[in-house]
Design a protein around this motif. Structure first.
Motif: not given
Length: 450
Positions: A430-431, A317-320, A326-327
């Motif tokens: 999910x990226x 998990x890189x951002x909310x 965002x993953x």
């Protein structure tokens, strides 16, 4: 001694650099692409990084050049090394000679899950007080580094089937001589160096040939390709996992975040952890079997897994931003894409799931997995595929039959605008890429924030 590493920002070579530095060597390195997280980790260790492959980087001459497998003949640095007669070696050979010699090596091999499984195993041994060394092709969040020498004979290594160097076309893992070997799964991959699945199976059998008779080989009972590998000849005890195997899991939650572990029919305990997906449950069983082989009782192994925090770039998990999560995920094969999305779907239920996928691996660039792409994303609600102009095959045609609303984009800007238009509070994005994806994660987070 002064060691210079060519291709130092690759996950394997960067980890090697950390070990060489810890052994007391002066370490420098060069790479075509110097970018985080590996560049950050290396600079923090005091390792000097140089952009590109200028022969001037090799002056004054280092005592040894370690050559990464991304480099081939014609590369200016490689040609300089050969012309000057500098001593050189492959990364796997250096690791075998200077780190693994005389140690109890636990190796995690397979098409999928090598990084996560080796990270799990290193953490379970650490939790059990065994202070293992490790070299992992990623950064386990429990440790914050991808490699260390460790304080005991035990050493966990991610065992890759990719080739060793331009002058050694054997798989890397042939050098490692493990006493405990996990064979996670086996599918066709690395289409740039392997013509078919049978050729990869032969390399896996080369690995099997190196495991001692007093060692242990662990593999899923239902994995047909690995069963074929073992049938080529095996001189080592085998334990099996999964359906029909000695090690089994009974799911207590659909998403795989809680499950009971059974060994030879006996319940050993319950894993409760942050991870999701059947693939991670399978990884956990293999990890527990390997840990037991070096003396970690399953109950203690299960307690260790419950504190495992996964690996950077594995559903990280890189951002909310504005309610949108965002993953960052490393999935770059249809099977990995499908299992990752399945795990997320079971965790978030009916929430909107958007997948953003860059087909970047060498096999993807060659179109080797194109037929499986449309079906791999069925658990998503919407998919954005990145198709740069130099992809070399028609991605849009390959995913045209998808049952999921799909957009094929030729720029990051188009992806960002597309996601912005459909994302709402509660959306999970999910990226997926095995590279930096042009910094899309940060750019998308900033765009959503605006």
């Amino acid at each position: 001694m002064h060691i210079h590493i060519l291709g130092i920002c690759g996950t394997f070579m960067g980890s090697l650099a950390v070990l060489a530095k810890e052994l007391g060597h002066r370490v420098t390195g060069s790479d075509a692409n110097v970018y985080p997280p590996m560049s950050t980790q290396l600079e923090a260790q005091g390792i000097e990084l140089m952009q590109g492959y200028d022969p001037a980087h090799l002056q004054p001459e280092p005592d040894l050049v370690v050559v990464g497998n991304a480099l081939s003949r014609g590369n200016p640095a490689v040609e300089y090394v050969l012309n000057q007669g500098l001593p050189y070696v492959s990364g796997p050979q250096w690791l075998a000679d200077h780190v693994l010699q005389g140690r109890w090596v636990l190796a995690a091999a397979g098409t999928h899950g090598k990084t996560t499984t080796s990270s799990m195993l290193a953490w379970v041994l650490e939790h059990a007080g065994m202070s293992p060394g490790f070299l992992i092709g990623g950064v386990p969040q429990n440790f914050g580094v991808s490699a260390r020498l460790g304080g005991t004979p035990f050493f966990v290594v991610e065992a890759d089937e990719y080739d060793s160097a331009f002058f050694d076309k054997r798989s890397k893992f042939v050098h490692y001589r493990p006493r405990t070997a996990i064979l996670n799964n086996l599918e066709f991959d690395h289409a740039d160096i392997f013509p078919d699945l049978a050729s990869i199976e032969r390399q896996f059998h080369h690995l099997v040939r190196t495991v001692p008779g007093e060692g242990l080989i662990i593999h899923p009972q239902a994995e047909e390709a690995l069963v074929r590998v073992i049938k080529m000849g095996c001189w080592t005890p085998v334990q099996t996992t999964g359906d029909g195997g000695q090690w089994q899991a009974r799911l207590l939650s659909e998403d795989g975040s809680r499950f009971e572990v059974l060994f030879d029919g006996q319940v050993e305990g319950v894993v409760e952890w942050e991870l999701t997906g059947q693939h991670n449950v399978a990884n956990a069983l293999a990890c527990l079997a390997a840990a037991r082989h070096v003396g970690v009782v399953p109950e203690l192994g299960i307690a260790g897994l419950s504190g495992f925090k996964s690996v950077k770039r594995r559903m990280e998990k890189v951002a909310e931003v504005a309610g949108v999560t965002l993953y960052d995920d490393f999935a770059h094969h249809p099977t990995a894409i499908a299992t990752t999305l399945d795990g997320l779907r079971k965790r978030v239920g009916a929430a909107q799931v958007i997948a953003v996928i860059e087909p970047r691996s060498n096999s993807m660039k060659l179109g080797a997995h194109r037929d499986g792409l449309a079906d791999s994303v069925v658990q998503a609600d919407r998919v954005f595929w990145y198709a740069p102009s130099n992809l070399g095959w028609d991605l849009a045609a390959s995913v045209a039959g998808s049952t999921v609303p799909t957009e094929v984009c030729d720029s990051l800007e188009a992806i960002i605008e597309g996601v912005k238009a459909v994302a709402a509070p509660g959306t999970q994005v999910v990226i997926m890429s095995n590279g930096g994806f042009g910094g899309l994660h940060g750019k998308l987070a900033a765009a959503l924030d605006n």
